[in-house]
Design an enzyme around this catalytic site. Structure first.
Site, PDB file in Angstrom:
ATOM      1  N   HIS A 135     -48.863   1.623   9.302  1.00  0.00           N
ATOM      2  CA  HIS A 135     -50.242   1.594   8.790  1.00  0.00           C
ATOM      3  C   HIS A 135     -50.371   1.998   7.326  1.00  0.00           C
ATOM      4  O   HIS A 135     -51.429   1.821   6.739  1.00  0.00           O
ATOM      5  CB  HIS A 135     -51.137   2.499   9.650  1.00  0.00           C
ATOM      6  CG  HIS A 135     -50.880   3.955   9.424  1.00  0.00           C
ATOM      7  ND1 HIS A 135     -49.743   4.577   9.892  1.00  0.00           N
ATOM      8  CD2 HIS A 135     -51.585   4.902   8.752  1.00  0.00           C
ATOM      9  CE1 HIS A 135     -49.767   5.837   9.536  1.00  0.00           C
ATOM     10  NE2 HIS A 135     -50.867   6.068   8.839  1.00  0.00           N
ATOM     11  N   VAL A 194     -49.322  -4.519   4.861  1.00  0.00           N
ATOM     12  CA  VAL A 194     -49.917  -5.226   5.995  1.00  0.00           C
ATOM     13  C   VAL A 194     -50.652  -4.247   6.914  1.00  0.00           C
ATOM     14  O   VAL A 194     -51.803  -4.473   7.289  1.00  0.00           O
ATOM     15  CB  VAL A 194     -48.832  -5.992   6.795  1.00  0.00           C
ATOM     16  CG1 VAL A 194     -49.412  -6.577   8.076  1.00  0.00           C
ATOM     17  CG2 VAL A 194     -48.223  -7.094   5.928  1.00  0.00           C
ATOM     18  N   GLY A 195     -49.988  -3.134   7.244  1.00  0.00           N
ATOM     19  CA  GLY A 195     -50.583  -2.179   8.178  1.00  0.00           C
ATOM     20  C   GLY A 195     -51.903  -1.610   7.664  1.00  0.00           C
ATOM     21  O   GLY A 195     -52.864  -1.476   8.428  1.00  0.00           O
ATOM     22  N   SER A 247     -41.786 -13.805   9.468  1.00  0.00           N
ATOM     23  CA  SER A 247     -41.957 -14.033   8.037  1.00  0.00           C
ATOM     24  C   SER A 247     -41.448 -15.436   7.701  1.00  0.00           C
ATOM     25  O   SER A 247     -40.423 -15.872   8.246  1.00  0.00           O
ATOM     26  CB  SER A 247     -41.144 -12.998   7.262  1.00  0.00           C
ATOM     27  OG  SER A 247     -41.143 -13.340   5.897  1.00  0.00           O
ATOM     28  N   SER A 248     -42.141 -16.115   6.780  1.00  0.00           N
ATOM     29  CA  SER A 248     -41.759 -17.502   6.472  1.00  0.00           C
ATOM     30  C   SER A 248     -40.344 -17.594   5.911  1.00  0.00           C
ATOM     31  O   SER A 248     -39.707 -18.643   5.990  1.00  0.00           O
ATOM     32  CB  SER A 248     -42.749 -18.106   5.477  1.00  0.00           C
ATOM     33  OG  SER A 248     -42.751 -17.367   4.276  1.00  0.00           O
ATOM     34  N   CYS A 249     -39.818 -16.477   5.342  1.00  0.00           N
ATOM     35  CA  CYS A 249     -38.490 -16.571   4.724  1.00  0.00           C
ATOM     36  C   CYS A 249     -37.364 -16.554   5.756  1.00  0.00           C
ATOM     37  O   CYS A 249     -36.192 -16.583   5.392  1.00  0.00           O
ATOM     38  CB  CYS A 249     -38.296 -15.487   3.675  1.00  0.00           C
ATOM     39  SG  CYS A 249     -38.362 -13.857   4.351  1.00  0.00           S
ATOM     40  N   TYR A 284     -32.025  -9.544   7.257  1.00  0.00           N
ATOM     41  CA  TYR A 284     -33.456  -9.461   7.575  1.00  0.00           C
ATOM     42  C   TYR A 284     -33.846 -10.578   8.539  1.00  0.00           C
ATOM     43  O   TYR A 284     -34.523 -10.349   9.552  1.00  0.00           O
ATOM     44  CB  TYR A 284     -34.215  -9.580   6.257  1.00  0.00           C
ATOM     45  CG  TYR A 284     -35.711  -9.592   6.346  1.00  0.00           C
ATOM     46  CD1 TYR A 284     -36.424  -8.429   6.593  1.00  0.00           C
ATOM     47  CD2 TYR A 284     -36.431 -10.771   6.146  1.00  0.00           C
ATOM     48  CE1 TYR A 284     -37.811  -8.431   6.643  1.00  0.00           C
ATOM     49  CE2 TYR A 284     -37.811 -10.791   6.187  1.00  0.00           C
ATOM     50  CZ  TYR A 284     -38.497  -9.625   6.437  1.00  0.00           C
ATOM     51  OH  TYR A 284     -39.870  -9.635   6.481  1.00  0.00           O
ATOM     52  N   LYS A 311     -35.426 -10.411  12.321  1.00  0.00           N
ATOM     53  CA  LYS A 311     -36.789 -10.889  12.592  1.00  0.00           C
ATOM     54  C   LYS A 311     -36.781 -12.006  13.631  1.00  0.00           C
ATOM     55  O   LYS A 311     -37.684 -12.092  14.461  1.00  0.00           O
ATOM     56  CB  LYS A 311     -37.454 -11.387  11.298  1.00  0.00           C
ATOM     57  CG  LYS A 311     -37.630 -10.347  10.217  1.00  0.00           C
ATOM     58  CD  LYS A 311     -38.578  -9.241  10.591  1.00  0.00           C
ATOM     59  CE  LYS A 311     -40.020  -9.609  10.426  1.00  0.00           C
ATOM     60  NZ  LYS A 311     -40.892  -8.422  10.676  1.00  0.00           N
ATOM     61  N   HIS A 345     -41.544  -8.396  -4.586  1.00  0.00           N
ATOM     62  CA  HIS A 345     -41.654  -9.851  -4.536  1.00  0.00           C
ATOM     63  C   HIS A 345     -42.218 -10.379  -5.861  1.00  0.00           C
ATOM     64  O   HIS A 345     -42.699  -9.609  -6.694  1.00  0.00           O
ATOM     65  CB  HIS A 345     -42.565 -10.257  -3.374  1.00  0.00           C
ATOM     66  CG  HIS A 345     -41.993  -9.914  -2.029  1.00  0.00           C
ATOM     67  ND1 HIS A 345     -42.533  -8.966  -1.202  1.00  0.00           N
ATOM     68  CD2 HIS A 345     -40.901 -10.401  -1.381  1.00  0.00           C
ATOM     69  CE1 HIS A 345     -41.813  -8.878  -0.087  1.00  0.00           C
ATOM     70  NE2 HIS A 345     -40.812  -9.734  -0.176  1.00  0.00           N
TER      71      HIS A 345
HETATM   72  N1  LIG Z   1     -44.774  -8.459   2.348  1.00  0.00           N
HETATM   73  C1  LIG Z   1     -44.726  -9.743   2.642  1.00  0.00           C
HETATM   74  O1  LIG Z   1     -44.857 -10.622   1.770  1.00  0.00           O
HETATM   75  C2  LIG Z   1     -44.520 -10.174   4.085  1.00  0.00           C
HETATM   76  C3  LIG Z   1     -44.499 -11.541   4.346  1.00  0.00           C
HETATM   77  C4  LIG Z   1     -44.310 -11.955   5.648  1.00  0.00           C
HETATM   78  C5  LIG Z   1     -44.153 -11.016   6.667  1.00  0.00           C
HETATM   79  N2  LIG Z   1     -44.176  -9.694   6.384  1.00  0.00           N
HETATM   80  C6  LIG Z   1     -43.967  -8.750   7.502  1.00  0.00           C
HETATM   81  O2  LIG Z   1     -45.027  -7.829   7.594  1.00  0.00           O
HETATM   82  C7  LIG Z   1     -44.543  -6.559   8.024  1.00  0.00           C
HETATM   83  C8  LIG Z   1     -45.010  -5.459   7.081  1.00  0.00           C
HETATM   84  O3  LIG Z   1     -44.652  -5.752   5.752  1.00  0.00           O
HETATM   85  P1  LIG Z   1     -45.273  -4.927   4.527  1.00  0.00           P
HETATM   86  O4  LIG Z   1     -45.171  -5.799   3.346  1.00  0.00           O
HETATM   87  O5  LIG Z   1     -46.573  -4.328   4.919  1.00  0.00           O
HETATM   88  O6  LIG Z   1     -44.197  -3.760   4.377  1.00  0.00           O
HETATM   89  P2  LIG Z   1     -44.381  -2.335   3.678  1.00  0.00           P
HETATM   90  O7  LIG Z   1     -45.575  -2.350   2.795  1.00  0.00           O
HETATM   91  O8  LIG Z   1     -43.063  -1.988   3.111  1.00  0.00           O
HETATM   92  O9  LIG Z   1     -44.717  -1.364   4.893  1.00  0.00           O
HETATM   93  C9  LIG Z   1     -43.758  -1.108   5.870  1.00  0.00           C
HETATM   94  C10 LIG Z   1     -44.273  -0.033   6.788  1.00  0.00           C
HETATM   95  O10 LIG Z   1     -43.276   0.145   7.802  1.00  0.00           O
HETATM   96  C11 LIG Z   1     -43.140   1.519   8.050  1.00  0.00           C
HETATM   97  N3  LIG Z   1     -41.774   1.828   8.461  1.00  0.00           N
HETATM   98  C12 LIG Z   1     -40.616   1.437   7.865  1.00  0.00           C
HETATM   99  N4  LIG Z   1     -39.564   1.959   8.521  1.00  0.00           N
HETATM  100  C13 LIG Z   1     -40.069   2.708   9.547  1.00  0.00           C
HETATM  101  C14 LIG Z   1     -39.494   3.476  10.575  1.00  0.00           C
HETATM  102  N5  LIG Z   1     -38.143   3.616  10.680  1.00  0.00           N
HETATM  103  N6  LIG Z   1     -40.315   4.092  11.450  1.00  0.00           N
HETATM  104  C15 LIG Z   1     -41.650   3.973  11.346  1.00  0.00           C
HETATM  105  N7  LIG Z   1     -42.273   3.233  10.410  1.00  0.00           N
HETATM  106  C16 LIG Z   1     -41.479   2.622   9.513  1.00  0.00           C
HETATM  107  C17 LIG Z   1     -43.445   2.243   6.758  1.00  0.00           C
HETATM  108  O11 LIG Z   1     -43.935   3.501   7.124  1.00  0.00           O
HETATM  109  P3  LIG Z   1     -44.159   4.747   6.110  1.00  0.00           P
HETATM  110  O12 LIG Z   1     -45.295   4.337   5.226  1.00  0.00           O
HETATM  111  O13 LIG Z   1     -44.527   5.882   6.975  1.00  0.00           O
HETATM  112  O14 LIG Z   1     -42.870   4.903   5.350  1.00  0.00           O
HETATM  113  C18 LIG Z   1     -44.486   1.322   6.125  1.00  0.00           C
HETATM  114  O15 LIG Z   1     -45.783   1.770   6.440  1.00  0.00           O
HETATM  115  C19 LIG Z   1     -43.021  -6.673   8.109  1.00  0.00           C
HETATM  116  O16 LIG Z   1     -42.669  -6.894   9.433  1.00  0.00           O
HETATM  117  C20 LIG Z   1     -42.713  -7.915   7.301  1.00  0.00           C
HETATM  118  O17 LIG Z   1     -41.591  -8.576   7.803  1.00  0.00           O
HETATM  119  C21 LIG Z   1     -44.367  -9.238   5.111  1.00  0.00           C
END
Ligand SMILES: NC(=O)c1ccc[n+]([C@@H]2O[C@H](COP(=O)([O-])OP(=O)(O)OC[C@H]3O[C@@H](n4cnc5c(N)ncnc54)[C@H](OP(=O)(O)O)[C@@H]3O)[C@@H](O)[C@H]2O)c1
Length: 325
Positions: A17, A21-22, A113-115, A142, A146, A185
């Protein structure tokens, strides 16, 4: 299509969260009237720890789960930390999905994820192209993790009758993105580079390659809206693409960001560097026919993201990628 009865007073667990995304999911679910949103930081609950995750589910009894936690990064981070990306993401979905099944979660949404589509897919990319070809080697760790997550949703559905669905978002951007120059990115990295030029001056902004590859970008608030929509309207085993259905050249993206952040910044191309895949665009026909489409135009989304960046930069620890540099 009529909405499924998603009970807004049942506890909904939004993993990750504090991430991009969260945090968008929390905003969207609060706005939609969910009164019992469950969250846990990585320090409170390491999602790679099966016993801890199981105890957490037993104690908190979520009714729904959206799994948005993950180890995520740009090309440099993916390439140099393949083992971490594979292990972390594999463990996180393994623990969350298993506990969701064992503790009777009514519905779970997993994010791909699209990648993770094959490197040389026909364009636009349809859902059925998954696993049809060789993966992009720079993010293989990755992608393997996924893909296992997506397939796990299908396996829990077929073996145990769980209503686990998955969605495949395109490149995302928005508040709480990572603005680190090495690990981020392309879109947040360009915002950061033009911002740095605006503040510090220098030689201008250099883009690797010719700027001709085309990419698609979705604002994370649109993604969060789509996630809620899918929770209410989608119950199929196969994954579903989430994007805008439109792409633009990296050079056009750079011009757009320059016009918003710093119109006077010089823009250079280092064409000695590789371009990567010429095009990456999702086919969003399935999602459109379900009744959802994106709402936030790219220029508007970049402007509001840059406004967020400027408002949070005072306290650099609030903007990921700023404190370390
Ligand atoms: N970013 C993109 O462009 C994109 C595109 C397509 C899909 N996605 C997918 O969307 C999802 C979220 O991406 P995002 O960009 O929001 O990533 P992000 O901003 O890096 O956030 C990742 C979150 O995961 C949590 N996390 C990581 N390791 C953890 C662990 N061991 N235990 C508990 N929590 C953990 C982190 O928690 P803390 O804050 O507590 O460290 C953080 O809140 C991923 O599954 C990704 O594959 C992202």
């Amino acid at each position: 299509m009529s909405s499924e009865a998603i009970n807004r007073s049942l506890p909904v667990y939004l993993t990750g969260h504090r991430g991009m995304v969260g945090s968008a999911l929390v905003r969207r679910f609060e706005k939609a009237g969910f009164t019992n949103i469950l969250t846990a930081t990585r320090q409170e609950l390491d999602l790679r720890d099966p016993a801890a995750v199981d105890s957490w589910f037993a104690a908190n009894k979520p009714g729904y789960v959206v799994h948005a936690a993950g180890t995520v990064g740009g090309i440099h981070a993916n390439r140099s930390r393949q083992a971490d990306f594979l292990y972390d993401n594999m463990m996180m979905h393994a623990t969350v999905l298993r506990s969701a099944w064992q503790h009777g979660v009514e519905k779970l949404l997993y994010l791909g994820s699209s990648c993770i589509y094959p490197r040389d897919c026909p364009q636009p990319i349809k859902e059925e192209y998954l696993l049809n070809g060789t993966l992009e080697p720079t993010n293989e760790g990755y992608a393997i993790a996924k893909i296992a997550g997506l397939k796990s949703c299908e396996a829990y559905r077929s073996q145990h009758g769980c209503n686990f669905i998955s969605a495949m978002p395109t490149n995302l951007y928005g508040p709480n993105d990572n603005f680190d120059l090495k690990n981020s990115h392309v879109l947040p990295a360009l915002i950061r580079k033009f911002h740095d030029y605006r503040v510090e001056g220098g030689d201008g902004v250099t883009i690797w390659g010719t700027g001709s590859p085309k990419r698609e970008f979705l604002h994370v608030d649109d993604l969060a809206d789509a996630c809620l929509y899918l929770l209410e309207n989608y119950n199929e085993p196969g994954t579903i693409n989430v994007g805008t259905g439109e792409d633009l050249a990296i050079a056009e993206l750079a011009e757009l960001i320059r016009s918003i952040v710093c119109p006077e910044a010089p823009l250079n191309y280092d064409s000695s560097m590789p371009d990567g895949t010429p095009r990456k665009l999702l086919d969003v026909g399935r999602l459109k026919s379900l009744g959802w489409k994106s709402q936030i135009p790219l220029a508007e989304g970049i402007s509001s993201t840059y406004k967020w960046f400027c408002e949070h930069i005072e306290s650099s620890s609030e903007v990921r990628g700023m404190a370390a540099s």
